[in-house]
Design a protein around this motif. Sequence first.
Motif, PDB file in Angstrom:
ATOM      1  N   TYR A  49      20.631  32.818 -13.181  1.00  0.00           N
ATOM      2  CA  TYR A  49      21.933  33.370 -13.548  1.00  0.00           C
ATOM      3  C   TYR A  49      22.959  33.001 -12.490  1.00  0.00           C
ATOM      4  CZ  TYR A  49      20.079  37.044 -10.474  1.00  0.00           C
ATOM      5  OH  TYR A  49      19.514  37.728  -9.428  1.00  0.00           O
ATOM      6  N   VAL A  50      24.228  33.138 -12.867  1.00  0.00           N
ATOM      7  CA  VAL A  50      25.333  32.657 -12.039  1.00  0.00           C
ATOM      8  C   VAL A  50      26.350  33.770 -11.837  1.00  0.00           C
ATOM      9  CG1 VAL A  50      27.234  30.988 -11.901  1.00  0.00           C
ATOM     10  CG2 VAL A  50      25.024  30.300 -12.871  1.00  0.00           C
ATOM     11  N   HIS A  51      26.859  33.874 -10.611  1.00  0.00           N
ATOM     12  CA  HIS A  51      27.973  34.782 -10.303  1.00  0.00           C
ATOM     13  C   HIS A  51      29.187  33.966  -9.855  1.00  0.00           C
ATOM     14  CE1 HIS A  51      24.919  37.981 -10.288  1.00  0.00           C
ATOM     15  NE2 HIS A  51      25.920  38.839 -10.366  1.00  0.00           N
ATOM     16  N   GLU A  52      30.359  34.479 -10.156  1.00  0.00           N
ATOM     17  CA  GLU A  52      31.609  33.859  -9.735  1.00  0.00           C
ATOM     18  C   GLU A  52      32.403  34.820  -8.864  1.00  0.00           C
ATOM     19  OE1 GLU A  52      33.441  31.144 -13.039  1.00  0.00           O
ATOM     20  OE2 GLU A  52      32.793  33.009 -14.015  1.00  0.00           O
ATOM     21  N   GLY A  53      33.307  34.244  -8.068  1.00  0.00           N
ATOM     22  CA  GLY A  53      34.313  35.041  -7.384  1.00  0.00           C
ATOM     23  C   GLY A  53      33.833  35.834  -6.200  1.00  0.00           C
ATOM     24  N   LEU A  54      32.670  35.500  -5.633  1.00  0.00           N
ATOM     25  CA  LEU A  54      32.224  36.209  -4.438  1.00  0.00           C
ATOM     26  C   LEU A  54      33.114  35.798  -3.267  1.00  0.00           C
ATOM     27  CD1 LEU A  54      30.058  38.038  -3.100  1.00  0.00           C
ATOM     28  CD2 LEU A  54      28.798  35.929  -2.577  1.00  0.00           C
ATOM     29  N   SER A  55      33.688  36.774  -2.595  1.00  0.00           N
ATOM     30  CA  SER A  55      34.588  36.462  -1.492  1.00  0.00           C
ATOM     31  C   SER A  55      33.807  35.899  -0.317  1.00  0.00           C
ATOM     32  CB  SER A  55      35.350  37.709  -1.055  1.00  0.00           C
ATOM     33  OG  SER A  55      34.491  38.606  -0.362  1.00  0.00           O
ATOM     34  N   TRP A  56      34.478  35.063   0.478  1.00  0.00           N
ATOM     35  CA  TRP A  56      33.841  34.560   1.679  1.00  0.00           C
ATOM     36  C   TRP A  56      33.555  35.691   2.667  1.00  0.00           C
ATOM     37  CZ3 TRP A  56      30.987  30.684   2.144  1.00  0.00           C
ATOM     38  CH2 TRP A  56      31.246  29.478   1.497  1.00  0.00           C
ATOM     39  N   GLU A  85      39.856  31.910  -0.572  1.00  0.00           N
ATOM     40  CA  GLU A  85      39.199  33.108  -0.050  1.00  0.00           C
ATOM     41  C   GLU A  85      37.880  33.417  -0.722  1.00  0.00           C
ATOM     42  OE1 GLU A  85      40.296  34.667   2.672  1.00  0.00           O
ATOM     43  OE2 GLU A  85      41.727  33.005   2.673  1.00  0.00           O
ATOM     44  N   ASN A  86      37.580  32.748  -1.835  1.00  0.00           N
ATOM     45  CA  ASN A  86      36.353  33.025  -2.573  1.00  0.00           C
ATOM     46  C   ASN A  86      35.453  31.791  -2.654  1.00  0.00           C
ATOM     47  OD1 ASN A  86      37.280  35.599  -3.109  1.00  0.00           O
ATOM     48  ND2 ASN A  86      38.047  35.089  -5.152  1.00  0.00           N
ATOM     49  N   THR A  87      34.163  32.024  -2.748  1.00  0.00           N
ATOM     50  CA  THR A  87      33.241  30.959  -3.125  1.00  0.00           C
ATOM     51  C   THR A  87      33.485  30.624  -4.590  1.00  0.00           C
ATOM     52  OG1 THR A  87      31.513  32.503  -3.797  1.00  0.00           O
ATOM     53  CG2 THR A  87      31.525  31.808  -1.482  1.00  0.00           C
TER      54      THR A  87
END
Length: 423
Positions: free
Chosen positions: A186-193, A219-221
């Motif tokens: 599964y994939v996540h988006e928008g995790l902050s650095w 600022e985000n991955t």
Amino acid sequence: MKNWAGNVEYSTDDIRHPTTTEEVSRIVAAVDAGAGQIKALGSRHSFSTIADSVGTLIALDRLDIEPSLQFGDDGAAVSVRVGAGSTYAQVGAYLAEHDLALPNLASLPHISVAGAIQTGTHGSGVRNGSLASSVVALEIVRASGQVEIVREHDQDFAACVVGLGAVGIVTAVTLRVQPHFQISQYVHEGLSWTAALANWAAIMASGYSVSVFTTFRGENTHQVWSKRRLDVDGPELDLAALGATEAMVALHPLPGVTAESVTGQLREPGPWNERLAHFRSEFQPSHGEEIQSEYLIPAEHAVAAITALRVIGDRIAPLLHISELRSVAADTAWLSPSYARDSLAIHFTWKPMTDEILAVLPLIEHTLEPFAPRPHWGKVSTMSPAGLRRAYPRLDDFAAHLSRVDPDARFQNAYLKRVLPHD
């Protein structure tokens, strides 16, 4: 003929396609000492000139070596012997039919077994070594034309397994196997650095194989890909609690590219050979029009190195398709980029902009210098021979090994003559 991405044009028209090991031996033995270079050619996925030759290229794609299983005293399969030119997709399908597995795969299942091993290619996972760490034995046609089997407990094994194609022509590889297993991806988006770096070790250890995609700008991955092994992984790390959003549709790691070529996501369990790689074997992988670079650093420096690269993100991002960050466990192969140290692999998938890439790589290498980077042998770097000697502590030992097994340098080429020590 060119390599897979088209950035390397091979320097010879003498390309042989032997179908047997005996034919490989005859080709090698027929070349006079010092008269020409002989190099093996696998899936042509190297972006450096490591497999180039002005003499003879021996393509391994037509070797008629059927996969065969070896069994232990208890009757269980312990290893599989495959042809050197076999792709990981082919080997994976064969093993899956027999309820067996390899411990890991690289991002692309399209690559040949011997080529991937000889250049130190890897997948991801804090518990997973490079693909070479699964090798039990190599069958190598030496400069004399004789076939030698080098096994994992032999004195020369650590020099040969990641051998840069310089120890001879590898014709068959025996790989350690294990019982079949399933993976949920599964994939996540928008995790902050901020959250990513504060929890980096936990994120990398949160699945059997984890990749963080980024451009080093903002600022985000970009994305976090988690591949969890259903039979061994423990409690899941809640990335949503760290501010990320789980994707509800399948995603390609490259922005704006459709997801039809990626392996199954959305937590749908599937066999290891259809989940551990990022891309399906029946599709063109990644982008295609690209150049790749990669550097491995000690895992304990991951946060500091990523932070340093983000400082120069505005120089890197315009040239990138995407960058991928992965973990690789230590192994024992002398020239493996993860030799003797758990590592963070920092991979760059570049747009096909050769001049601009060659201009920015020295900046990247300088930025990573405090963290002892080791470049991937099959990808583009500008590290000097002196820098490679510092990066690879057994490089002198490897050069000495070559002087013994290939005294006339039949298997060397311009690339190897540039990067290997010559005292």
